[in-house]
Scaffold this motif. Structure first.
Motif, PDB file in Angstrom:
ATOM      1  N   TYR A 344     -60.688   8.968  46.640  1.00 14.81           N
ATOM      2  CA  TYR A 344     -60.261   8.520  45.311  1.00 14.81           C
ATOM      3  C   TYR A 344     -58.801   8.889  45.060  1.00 14.81           C
ATOM      4  CZ  TYR A 344     -60.013   8.140  40.215  1.00 14.81           C
ATOM      5  OH  TYR A 344     -59.641   7.815  38.935  1.00 14.81           O
ATOM      6  N   SER A 345     -58.429  10.135  45.363  1.00 14.94           N
ATOM      7  CA  SER A 345     -57.065  10.590  45.068  1.00 14.94           C
ATOM      8  C   SER A 345     -56.036   9.828  45.890  1.00 14.94           C
ATOM      9  CB  SER A 345     -56.949  12.099  45.330  1.00 14.94           C
ATOM     10  OG  SER A 345     -57.826  12.823  44.508  1.00 14.94           O
ATOM     11  N   ARG A 346     -56.372   9.557  47.136  1.00 16.62           N
ATOM     12  CA  ARG A 346     -55.431   8.792  47.965  1.00 16.62           C
ATOM     13  C   ARG A 346     -55.329   7.355  47.462  1.00 16.62           C
ATOM     14  NH1 ARG A 346     -53.554  11.333  52.488  1.00 16.62           N
ATOM     15  NH2 ARG A 346     -54.711  13.165  53.278  1.00 16.62           N
ATOM     16  N   ALA A 347     -56.460   6.737  47.129  1.00 14.84           N
ATOM     17  CA  ALA A 347     -56.441   5.354  46.646  1.00 14.84           C
ATOM     18  C   ALA A 347     -55.659   5.228  45.347  1.00 14.84           C
ATOM     19  CB  ALA A 347     -57.874   4.857  46.447  1.00 14.84           C
ATOM     20  N   GLN A 348     -55.670   6.288  44.546  1.00 12.55           N
ATOM     21  CA  GLN A 348     -55.038   6.253  43.232  1.00 12.55           C
ATOM     22  C   GLN A 348     -53.586   6.728  43.222  1.00 12.55           C
ATOM     23  OE1 GLN A 348     -56.468   4.399  41.229  1.00 12.55           O
ATOM     24  NE2 GLN A 348     -57.696   5.577  39.772  1.00 12.55           N
ATOM     25  N   GLY A 349     -53.081   7.144  44.372  1.00 10.60           N
ATOM     26  CA  GLY A 349     -51.726   7.698  44.389  1.00 10.60           C
ATOM     27  C   GLY A 349     -51.659   9.037  43.677  1.00 10.60           C
ATOM     28  N   LEU A 350     -52.795   9.747  43.652  1.00  7.64           N
ATOM     29  CA  LEU A 350     -52.856  11.065  43.026  1.00  7.64           C
ATOM     30  C   LEU A 350     -52.887  12.187  44.062  1.00  7.64           C
ATOM     31  CD1 LEU A 350     -55.492  10.344  40.217  1.00  7.64           C
ATOM     32  CD2 LEU A 350     -53.018  10.678  39.934  1.00  7.64           C
ATOM     33  N   PHE A 351     -52.667  11.836  45.332  1.00  7.21           N
ATOM     34  CA  PHE A 351     -52.737  12.829  46.410  1.00  7.21           C
ATOM     35  C   PHE A 351     -51.319  13.142  46.867  1.00  7.21           C
ATOM     36  CE2 PHE A 351     -53.525  14.594  50.586  1.00  7.21           C
ATOM     37  CZ  PHE A 351     -54.741  15.263  50.447  1.00  7.21           C
ATOM     38  N   ARG A 352     -50.924  14.407  46.756  1.00  5.63           N
ATOM     39  CA  ARG A 352     -49.557  14.815  47.086  1.00  5.63           C
ATOM     40  C   ARG A 352     -49.427  15.181  48.561  1.00  5.63           C
ATOM     41  NH1 ARG A 352     -46.124  18.695  48.454  1.00  5.63           N
ATOM     42  NH2 ARG A 352     -47.930  19.860  49.205  1.00  5.63           N
ATOM     43  N   ASP A 355     -44.268  14.047  51.852  1.00  6.44           N
ATOM     44  CA  ASP A 355     -43.519  12.785  51.885  1.00  6.44           C
ATOM     45  C   ASP A 355     -43.644  11.994  50.589  1.00  6.44           C
ATOM     46  OD1 ASP A 355     -42.771  13.275  54.543  1.00  6.44           O
ATOM     47  OD2 ASP A 355     -44.649  12.421  55.302  1.00  6.44           O
ATOM     48  N   THR A 356     -44.464  12.474  49.659  1.00  9.66           N
ATOM     49  CA  THR A 356     -44.647  11.754  48.401  1.00  9.66           C
ATOM     50  C   THR A 356     -43.331  11.731  47.624  1.00  9.66           C
ATOM     51  OG1 THR A 356     -46.947  12.519  48.281  1.00  9.66           O
ATOM     52  CG2 THR A 356     -45.952  11.687  46.249  1.00  9.66           C
ATOM     53  N   PRO A 357     -42.898  10.549  47.146  1.00  9.01           N
ATOM     54  CA  PRO A 357     -41.681  10.515  46.319  1.00  9.01           C
ATOM     55  C   PRO A 357     -41.846  11.393  45.082  1.00  9.01           C
ATOM     56  CG  PRO A 357     -42.359   8.298  46.971  1.00  9.01           C
ATOM     57  CD  PRO A 357     -43.472   9.209  47.364  1.00  9.01           C
ATOM     58  N   ASP A 358     -40.792  12.074  44.723  1.00 11.52           N
ATOM     59  CA  ASP A 358     -40.854  12.937  43.551  1.00 11.52           C
ATOM     60  C   ASP A 358     -41.044  12.098  42.289  1.00 11.52           C
ATOM     61  OD1 ASP A 358     -40.376  15.092  45.176  1.00 11.52           O
ATOM     62  OD2 ASP A 358     -38.224  15.198  44.729  1.00 11.52           O
TER      63      ASP A 358
END
Length: 905
Positions: A344-352, A355-358
């Motif tokens: 769920y977190s990866r699908a939602q862009g909630l997983f840090r 490399d995640t943009p700030d």
């Protein structure tokens, strides 16, 4: 509130898991509608809640669309209705919440409504953790003795909570001696992702909560958005009302580098607390980011998140990442839940990831973890960090500094005062300023963190091996936050080492941190009183406000668990650990702190030995039914509570007395008198009754009139279900100074126009009897500290109808509105002093049915001499829904009328 999801924006998608498909609201699609494409993680969680809860009534499409315009760099004033996934209560604040629900049921019946409509609409967990006190210590029987005394003192409260457990749905109780709410939440209750199974295809959504303890943000360390609210706000959330708030500004804190050897999570949090207090984050979210997170464990993160109230933020949030998943596995969470959280977190862009943009933030602050140095904080506030190398010089300076400069005002010629006393074991000692009277490893900030607790055990082991002992006048205690802590200390072979230095298990509860430190030995307290000594408490908790820990420890310092042990050995805060030995070994050689301080490799070895997934599973299995004493209390499912007029613990409060089915109109506050005139930094500890009940106080006299002996008074916190006690104890803190009663402390004021000195309670009752509304004049940061609902309920029952202050702390301002009390803020540059107000005036406040958030209201003060002072103050009703709360006379009255209006005709 209707929970049926209305997909008005076409955002619903499905996610396949090994347990089956789930629905979710796609934040990726939602972000196509938002002004910013790099929203902070915490804002995404709030936005998902608003969209998922749209029902056309409490939450509308317009609310969501307004939120979509949110600009992280300039948040503006966007009102949002946030509905948390659940509510967390502790028993001090939870008992009055359940009392209020019971009173609402009684009021509903009186209004010819259905009492059963008053029921939690969200899952509620109440953890009994605030009732146990450190009466017995330094003994292998201390745990059992304190637990027995806890049940003796609190039987009536526990019987009431057992009634609530049977009477209300969606309401679970974790019994006494199980742990503190924050650690149980972190290790057990927190799911990170929730599932709504009310339809054939479950809906997945982020876990979130509000809690009636200001340290609820500790759960932010696990990637769960949650914060502390007053009991009043929590009750409304329980009853299905969204929390209406302004979309918060988010301050980003970039963490870089890695800590130096010997640095603890406590050192990091004290550094960050100082930094953020200096910057100013009150009412804002703080979100941590940067590559420094990858090497920071969830317990370390939770330590930082826990202190959000101390640095002033609403939350201190860490996004979900690999550390989150590892912690969930290590603490025994089901593997299918961990899989759901990751997918769920990866699908939602909630997983840090690194490399995640700030995200975009209002402001970005930076901390190089390598710059952190050993620290303590105090002696009166948690944000006052002291580098350990300067602790001795700071103590000497503070001892002499004037009280108004947060010192103790002890003249140089009196600083060497020593009082000779014989302790109970026959030891003769000389006590002096700076001696440590309490050294407590206590719950909340640190006891969820294995590394610092194992550090304390290792230090104790090394100290004992060198023949060091705790000084005999030090009251030692160990109160961990969950059963698992003692389990892993025993498994590591360190529990017995701590016991050698007096740190026996005294209970599973908040204890010393909330003032349940129990009395000092009479020989020690007598010497302190005789010499008017400024002695110290050193604790690993998070609250050291003046007058909170113990009435005899005027100086209180926050420190890491190993430093608590070290200060217990030294027996004084008047020591330079770098240059002075902590003690002498069996060979007469000096031992320095550095000689026994654990190194990082030792700590890691013990952590690996101590932590075990199966141990967590075993520890939390059947937690809710684990206490046999609790289980033996009968449970009923009677809808109405049978109020007992002779009870000294539980009474039906007067909040709904004379309530009509429809609200009246908002009217000006006329002919008001000042009941309390306060200075800066008045905390909810000053306002709300807490700690011991003085037999000579109005509350003590009331209890004695009921036949309760002083030895059976228990504490104010334990009697929060009795408004008669709590109203009498409001503003009764021994460190509170009412400027209307110079030279006094506690519950004292001057009645006007008579000029008679009397207790605040007596004056409040006299004003009420005469039909005169009361007000409070205050300085900056009024209501800072814990989320104490009685800091608003007590003033309401005293007849206070407005508070005019230079600034408010977030939760307390909200609670005032929730009780129908008008918060007004002096305009910049103005104060009671600058306007020449002395508190003897009559006040007119021009508030009426047209009141709007943030408007300027005319205030007129008329002195008995005829002199008139007029000024405008900012109305701190901050949202349109708060106007409705105020119009109804409070949030509970509004909810009650809403429930009444939705009944079938």
């Amino acid at each position: 509130m209707d929970n049926t999801f209305q997909d008005v924006f076409g955002l619903e998608q499905q996610l396949e898991t090994s347990s089956g498909a789930v629905r979710y609201i796609s934040l990726e699609k939602l972000t196509q509608l938002t002004a910013s494409k790099r929203l902070p993680f915490s804002i995404k969680v709030l936005m998902e809640s608003v969209v998922r809860r749209i029902n056309g009534a409490e939450v509308t499409r317009e609310h969501a669309e307004a939120f979509f315009a949110y600009n992280p760099k300039k948040p503006g004033s966007i009102e949002i209705p946030f509905t948390p996934a659940r509510v967390l209560l502790q028993d001090f604040t939870g008992v009055p919440c359940v009392v209020d629900l019971a009173a609402m049921r009684s009021a509903m019946q009186k209004l010819n409504g259905d009492p059963a409509l008053i029921n939690p609409q969200l899952p509620v967990n109440l953890v009994i953790d605030h009732s146990v006190s450190t009466d017995f210590f330094a003994s292998s029987t201390a745990l059992q003795q304190n637990a027995e005394l806890e049940f003796q003192r609190n039987r009536e409260r526990y019987e009431f909570l057992r009634w609530g457990q049977g009477a209300f749905g969606n309401f679970d109780v974790v019994p006494p001696a199980s742990g503190i709410c924050h650690q149980v939440n972190l290790e057990y209750l927190g799911k990170v992702v929730q599932l709504d199974n009310s339809s054939d295809l479950p809906m997945a959504y982020p876990d979130s909560l509000v809690g009636t303890d200001s340290h609820t943000p500790m759960i932010n360390g696990l990637g769960i958005v949650g914060w502390g609210v007053g009991g009043i706000e929590a009750e409304a959330a329980m009853l299905g009302q969204p929390i209406y708030m302004l979309a918060p500004a988010v301050v980003g804190v970039r963490l870089t580098g890695s800590v130096k050897p010997g640095i603890t999570a406590t050192d990091i949090v004290l550094t960050i607390t100082e930094m953020l207090r200096k910057h100013g984050v009150v009412g804002k979210f703080v979100e941590f980011f940067g590559q420094g997170l990858s090497n920071m464990s969830v317990p370390d993160r939770a330590t930082l998140s826990n202190m959000a109230p101390e640095y002033g933020a609403t939350v201190g949030y860490f996004p979900v990442d690999q550390q989150t998943l590892d912690y969930m596995y290590n603490t025994g969470r089901p593997e299918e839940l961990i899989e759901l959280v990751e997918l769920y977190s990866r699908a939602q862009g909630l997983f840090r990831t690194d490399d995640t943009p700030d995200p975009e933030f209002e402001t970005v602050l930076e901390l190089d973890l390598g710059s952190v140095e050993p620290s303590i904080s105090g002696p009166k506030r948690p944000q006052d960090r002291i580098s350990l190398q300067h602790a001795k010089s700071n103590w000497k300076k503070t001892l002499e500094a004037p009280v108004e400069e947060r010192g103790f005002g002890v003249p140089v010629e009196q600083q060497a005062t020593a009082v000779h006393t014989r302790l109970a074991d026959g030891t003769e000692v000389d006590l002096t300023h700076g001696d440590v009277a309490i050294a407590s490893i206590t719950s909340c900030t640190n006891t969820s963190n294995p590394s610092v607790l194992l550090s304390a055990g290792i230090l104790a082991k090394k100290a004992a091996e060198r023949g060091l002992t705790t000084k005999p006048w030090v009251k030692t205690s160990f109160a961990p936050g969950s059963l698992i802590v003692t389990d892993y200390l025993i498994r590591a072979g360190l529990m017995q080492e701590m016991e050698k230095l007096g740190y026996y298990l005294v209970g599973y509860g908040c204890m010393t941190c909330i003032g349940n430190s129990g009395p000092l030995p009479t020989e020690v307290s007598g010497a302190v009183e005789q010499g008017d000594l400024v002695v110290a408490g050193v604790l690993s908790g998070n609250r050291n406000f003046e007058g909170r820990i113990n009435p005899h420890t005027r100086a209180n310092y926050l420190a890491s668990p190993p430093l608590v042990v070290a200060y217990g050995i030294a027996g004084t805060v008047n020591i330079d650990f770098e240059r002075e030995p902590i003690g002498t070994d069996q060979d007469g050689k000096p031992v320095y702190l550095r000689d026994i301080w654990p190194d990082d490799q030792e700590i890691l070895q013990f952590v690996d030995k101590a932590l075990d997934r199966d141990a967590f599973i075993k520890s939390y299995s059947g937690l809710e039914s684990s206490n046999e004493q609790w289980n033996r209390i009968p449970v009923t499912d009677d809808a109405l509570y049978p109020w007992n007029q002779s009870s000294s613990y539980i009474q039906e409060p007067d909040f709904f007395e004379g309530m009509q089915a429809e609200p009246g109109t908002i009217s000006p506050i006329s002919n008001a008198r000042v009941l309390v005139m306060a200075g800066d930094s008045i905390t909810t500890d000053h306002i709300s009754p807490a700690g011991a009940i003085d037999p000579a106080s109005p509350a003590g006299q009331y209890l004695q009139a009921l036949g309760v002996e002083p030895r059976d008074f228990n504490s104010y916190g334990s009697r929060r279900g009795n408004d008669r006690v709590m109203t009498r104890g409001t503003f009764a803190n021994i460190r509170f100074r009412n400027l209307l009663a110079p030279g006094t402390t506690g519950s004292a004021t001057t009645h006007f126009p008579s000029g008679e000195p009397m207790s605040i309670f007596d004056a409040g009752m006299r004003y009420k009897q005469d039909g005169v509304p009361a007000i409070v004049l205050a300085g900056k940061d009024y209501g800072m500290g814990s989320s104490r609902d009685w800091a608003a309920k007590g003033p309401y029952l005293l007849g206070i109808r407005a508070v005019i202050a230079q600034s408010f702390e977030r939760i307390h301002r909200s609670n005032l509105v929730g009780m129908g009390i008008l918060p007004l803020q002096f305009q910049d540059g103005e104060s009671a002093a600058s306007l020449g107000l002395d508190g003897s005036e009559r006040f007119e406040i021009a508030v009426d049915d047209t009141v709007a958030p943030g408007q300027l209201l005319q205030v007129t003060a008329v002195h008995d001499s005829g002199k008139t002072t007029g000024f405008q103050a900012v109305c701190r009703i901050d949202s349109t829904v708060e106007v409705e709360y105020y119009r109804h006379g409070g949030i509970l009255q509004r909810v009650l009328r809403a429930k009444l209006g939705r009944q079938p005709a």
